[in-house]
Scaffold this motif. Structure first.
Motif, short mmCIF file in Angstrom:
data_model
loop_
_atom_site.label_atom_id
_atom_site.label_comp_id
_atom_site.label_asym_id
_atom_site.label_seq_id
_atom_site.Cartn_x
_atom_site.Cartn_y
_atom_site.Cartn_z
N ASN A 96 57.42 22.91 17.87
CA ASN A 96 56.22 22.28 17.01
C ASN A 96 54.90 22.96 17.55
O ASN A 96 54.45 23.13 18.45
N CYS A 133 51.96 22.51 16.38
CA CYS A 133 50.59 21.85 16.57
C CYS A 133 51.38 20.59 16.73
O CYS A 133 51.46 19.75 15.71
N VAL A 134 51.07 19.81 17.93
CA VAL A 134 51.65 18.31 17.94
C VAL A 134 50.75 17.52 17.36
O VAL A 134 51.03 16.30 17.00
N TYR A 135 49.44 17.71 16.76
CA TYR A 135 48.66 16.80 16.12
C TYR A 135 48.52 16.97 14.78
O TYR A 135 48.40 15.88 14.02
N GLU A 136 49.12 18.12 14.07
CA GLU A 136 49.03 18.12 12.69
C GLU A 136 50.39 18.56 12.06
O GLU A 136 50.40 18.13 10.91
N SER A 137 51.41 19.20 12.67
CA SER A 137 52.56 19.88 11.83
C SER A 137 53.91 19.22 12.58
O SER A 137 53.60 18.28 13.32
N ASP A 191 48.71 22.67 22.70
CA ASP A 191 49.31 21.65 21.44
C ASP A 191 50.56 22.43 20.98
O ASP A 191 51.01 21.59 19.87
N ARG A 193 54.68 22.79 21.51
CA ARG A 193 55.86 22.10 22.34
C ARG A 193 57.24 23.15 21.85
O ARG A 193 57.67 23.32 20.77
#
Length: 76
Positions: free
Chosen positions: A13, A15-19, A64, A66
């Protein structure tokens, strides 16, 4: 007869905030998945080391990002 098989995915992942989640590879064994993830992370680190020194102010793996292994059942 329904046969269930377990596979292991190496997932990423960016970007854990957006993708969303991306599957990088599938493996029949957990050990195979861990070896693939280990190679991926070592290769990423080697690219970071060989890159320009000015880029080393950033971390090799961003906060961000993972990487993980996920177990899934495949139904026939």
């Amino acid at each position: 007869m329904i046969m269930n098989e377990t596979v292991y995915t190496v997932s990423y992942n960016p970007c854990v905030y957006e993708s969303g989640l991306m599957t990088l590879s599938l493996h029949r064994t957990k050990k195979g998945a861990y070896l693939a993830l280990k190679k991926l992370l070592f290769d990423k680190h080697e690219q970071w080391i060989e890159g320009p020194k000015r880029m080393r102010d950033l971390y090799c793996i961003q906060n961000d990002e993972r990487y993980f292994i996920k177990e899934m059942e495949v139904k026939d």
